[in-house]
Design a protein around this motif. Sequence first.
Motif, PDB file in Angstrom:
ATOM      1  N   THR A   1       0.839  -1.183   0.000  1.00 28.58           N
ATOM      2  CA  THR A   1       0.000   0.000   0.000  1.00 28.58           C
ATOM      3  C   THR A   1       0.880   1.241   0.000  1.00 28.58           C
ATOM      4  OG1 THR A   1      -1.705  -1.174   1.235  1.00 28.58           O
ATOM      5  CG2 THR A   1      -1.820   1.219   1.239  1.00 28.58           C
ATOM      6  N   VAL A   2       0.656   2.114  -0.980  1.00 28.25           N
ATOM      7  CA  VAL A   2       1.457   3.331  -1.084  1.00 28.25           C
ATOM      8  C   VAL A   2       0.846   4.399  -0.184  1.00 28.25           C
ATOM      9  CG1 VAL A   2       2.289   5.131  -2.627  1.00 28.25           C
ATOM     10  CG2 VAL A   2       2.141   2.757  -3.434  1.00 28.25           C
ATOM     11  N   THR A   3       1.649   4.985   0.691  1.00 24.04           N
ATOM     12  CA  THR A   3       1.200   6.035   1.581  1.00 24.04           C
ATOM     13  C   THR A   3       1.960   7.310   1.266  1.00 24.04           C
ATOM     14  OG1 THR A   3       0.688   4.465   3.345  1.00 24.04           O
ATOM     15  CG2 THR A   3       0.974   6.764   3.985  1.00 24.04           C
TER      16      THR A   3
ATOM     17  N   ARG B   1      -2.273  14.246   9.471  1.00 24.91           N
ATOM     18  CA  ARG B   1      -1.446  13.143   9.977  1.00 24.91           C
ATOM     19  C   ARG B   1      -1.562  11.952   9.039  1.00 24.91           C
ATOM     20  NH1 ARG B   1      -4.315   8.930  11.651  1.00 24.91           N
ATOM     21  NH2 ARG B   1      -6.336   9.157  12.683  1.00 24.91           N
ATOM     22  N   ASN B   2      -0.635  11.011   9.207  1.00 26.18           N
ATOM     23  CA  ASN B   2      -0.751   9.760   8.471  1.00 26.18           C
ATOM     24  C   ASN B   2      -1.344   8.700   9.386  1.00 26.18           C
ATOM     25  OD1 ASN B   2       1.365   8.871  10.110  1.00 26.18           O
ATOM     26  ND2 ASN B   2       2.922   9.178   8.542  1.00 26.18           N
ATOM     27  N   ALA B   3      -1.449   7.469   8.890  1.00 26.01           N
ATOM     28  CA  ALA B   3      -2.094   6.409   9.655  1.00 26.01           C
ATOM     29  C   ALA B   3      -1.233   5.895  10.798  1.00 26.01           C
ATOM     30  CB  ALA B   3      -2.465   5.246   8.724  1.00 26.01           C
ATOM     31  N   ARG B   4       0.005   6.349  10.876  1.00 25.43           N
ATOM     32  CA  ARG B   4       0.881   5.990  12.007  1.00 25.43           C
ATOM     33  C   ARG B   4       0.834   7.040  13.104  1.00 25.43           C
ATOM     34  NH1 ARG B   4       3.974   4.934   7.331  1.00 25.43           N
ATOM     35  NH2 ARG B   4       5.135   6.886   7.579  1.00 25.43           N
ATOM     36  N   PHE B   5      -0.067   8.021  12.977  1.00 29.27           N
ATOM     37  CA  PHE B   5      -0.213   9.115  13.934  1.00 29.27           C
ATOM     38  C   PHE B   5       0.956  10.092  13.906  1.00 29.27           C
ATOM     39  CE2 PHE B   5      -3.108   5.953  15.897  1.00 29.27           C
ATOM     40  CZ  PHE B   5      -4.254   6.733  15.954  1.00 29.27           C
TER      41      PHE B   5
ATOM     42  N   ARG C   1      -4.265  -1.152  14.846  1.00 24.19           N
ATOM     43  CA  ARG C   1      -4.530  -2.547  14.456  1.00 24.19           C
ATOM     44  C   ARG C   1      -5.297  -2.587  13.140  1.00 24.19           C
ATOM     45  NH1 ARG C   1      -2.590  -7.493  15.597  1.00 24.19           N
ATOM     46  NH2 ARG C   1      -2.728  -7.211  17.859  1.00 24.19           N
ATOM     47  N   THR C   2      -6.261  -1.701  12.972  1.00 24.38           N
ATOM     48  CA  THR C   2      -6.990  -1.625  11.708  1.00 24.38           C
ATOM     49  C   THR C   2      -6.042  -1.333  10.552  1.00 24.38           C
ATOM     50  OG1 THR C   2      -8.942  -0.797  12.884  1.00 24.38           O
ATOM     51  CG2 THR C   2      -8.881  -0.452  10.501  1.00 24.38           C
ATOM     52  N   GLU C   3      -5.109  -0.416  10.780  1.00 25.87           N
ATOM     53  CA  GLU C   3      -4.183  -0.013   9.732  1.00 25.87           C
ATOM     54  C   GLU C   3      -3.232  -1.135   9.356  1.00 25.87           C
ATOM     55  OE1 GLU C   3      -2.647   2.538   6.849  1.00 25.87           O
ATOM     56  OE2 GLU C   3      -4.529   2.478   7.981  1.00 25.87           O
ATOM     57  N   THR C   4      -2.852  -1.989  10.302  1.00 24.43           N
ATOM     58  CA  THR C   4      -1.956  -3.107   9.967  1.00 24.43           C
ATOM     59  C   THR C   4      -2.637  -4.085   9.013  1.00 24.43           C
ATOM     60  OG1 THR C   4      -2.630  -4.413  11.919  1.00 24.43           O
ATOM     61  CG2 THR C   4      -0.709  -2.967  12.159  1.00 24.43           C
ATOM     62  N   GLY C   5      -3.960  -4.168   9.084  1.00 22.77           N
ATOM     63  CA  GLY C   5      -4.675  -5.004   8.123  1.00 22.77           C
ATOM     64  C   GLY C   5      -4.739  -4.352   6.751  1.00 22.77           C
ATOM     65  N   ARG C   6      -4.913  -3.041   6.738  1.00 18.89           N
ATOM     66  CA  ARG C   6      -4.998  -2.324   5.459  1.00 18.89           C
ATOM     67  C   ARG C   6      -3.648  -2.230   4.777  1.00 18.89           C
ATOM     68  NH1 ARG C   6      -4.319   2.421   2.839  1.00 18.89           N
ATOM     69  NH2 ARG C   6      -2.987   3.205   4.514  1.00 18.89           N
ATOM     70  N   ALA C   7      -2.594  -2.029   5.563  1.00 23.16           N
ATOM     71  CA  ALA C   7      -1.250  -1.835   4.999  1.00 23.16           C
ATOM     72  C   ALA C   7      -0.255  -2.761   5.691  1.00 23.16           C
ATOM     73  CB  ALA C   7      -0.825  -0.382   5.152  1.00 23.16           C
ATOM     74  N   PRO C   8      -0.367  -4.069   5.460  1.00 19.81           N
ATOM     75  CA  PRO C   8       0.503  -5.016   6.175  1.00 19.81           C
ATOM     76  C   PRO C   8       1.974  -4.900   5.805  1.00 19.81           C
ATOM     77  CG  PRO C   8      -0.718  -6.138   4.436  1.00 19.81           C
ATOM     78  CD  PRO C   8      -1.278  -4.748   4.523  1.00 19.81           C
ATOM     79  N   HIS C   9       2.299  -4.215   4.694  1.00 17.28           N
ATOM     80  CA  HIS C   9       3.692  -4.116   4.263  1.00 17.28           C
ATOM     81  C   HIS C   9       4.328  -2.782   4.633  1.00 17.28           C
ATOM     82  CE1 HIS C   9       2.923  -7.780   2.016  1.00 17.28           C
ATOM     83  NE2 HIS C   9       1.885  -7.201   1.468  1.00 17.28           N
TER      84      HIS C   9
ATOM     85  N   LEU D   1       5.144   1.349  10.002  1.00 17.10           N
ATOM     86  CA  LEU D   1       4.044   1.019  10.906  1.00 17.10           C
ATOM     87  C   LEU D   1       4.409  -0.179  11.767  1.00 17.10           C
ATOM     88  CD1 LEU D   1       1.097   1.288  11.872  1.00 17.10           C
ATOM     89  CD2 LEU D   1       0.429  -0.126   9.915  1.00 17.10           C
ATOM     90  N   THR D   2       4.977  -1.203  11.152  1.00 24.44           N
ATOM     91  CA  THR D   2       5.410  -2.383  11.906  1.00 24.44           C
ATOM     92  C   THR D   2       6.441  -2.017  12.964  1.00 24.44           C
ATOM     93  OG1 THR D   2       5.007  -3.778   9.957  1.00 24.44           O
ATOM     94  CG2 THR D   2       6.398  -4.696  11.695  1.00 24.44           C
TER      95      THR D   2
END
Length: 302
Positions: free
Chosen positions: A107-109, A132-136, A195-203, A207-208
């Motif tokens: 997923t490109v962010t 902000r991005n999905a990593r806050f 947790r929701t974002e890890t499903g949307r952007a597992p790569h 975030l990891t």
Amino acid sequence: MADSDRKALAAEVREFLSTRRARITPQQAGLPVYGGNRRVAGLRREEVALLAGVSVDYYIRLERGNLAGASDSVLEALAHALQLDEAERTHLYDLARAATPSGRRATVTASRVRPTILRLLDSMTEVPAYVRNARFDILAANALGRALYSPVFDSPLFARRGPVNTARFMFLDPAGQEFWTDWDKGANDSVAFLRTETGRAPHDRALTDLVGELTTKSEEFARRWARHDVKFHRSGVKKLRHPLVGDLALPYEAMDLPADPGLRLNFYTPEPDSREREALVLLAGWAGTGTVVPAAHDLPPS
């Protein structure tokens, strides 16, 4: 998919399905209960299989982490059987997509805030706003947003490293529990959104890394992360304690920026004659009429 990624995804699927199953009693599912010697408080695997209309063996295979090839009809039946809400249902589909070879694309962010969005922030002089991005990570804020979140921007956590990140501040800076007066709710919501974002952007490696850091350094984060709760972050009321204007209850909206995948505009809109409105006027006077305050550090490439 690397073997380590495959194992991590299987573990995520297993824990998500098992925790959803454990929270539903047979009575809630409309199933009869015979005898009182149940080993589990929630549903058994065979009961989920019955409710979903699949074989027990197939459901066991799914719960062991093998969602590859599961059809939409099977996923819908699982969502119904486990009484998933909208965020949980979306998460289940995201996990299934990640397990399917055709759905493994990264997923490109977006990692930069475009000038047009900066000008939009600059024009929002009466409400606190930031992107902000999905990593806050806070990537940009207007003057009032910077003033409202001054305890976050001024945290020693970000003196030598960036970007400013509200999840790190919440769990790793003791001042976080004073800034968010309803800290437990804010912590629960933040973890569920990650947790929701890890499903949307597992790569998303950044975030990891963030999740790994918070899990290692914060017992409060690790405990919540183990629940596998997921949630959308769209609107609500943030309860904050600002060092200059005191306690605030601010309605907020969070809007995705369609042209900038992964970025979100957050802004606060208090009632016109409320104490919060007066407090923001005072904050605006303190902050002056400055322009957009960009994040102190550039983001690393996603």
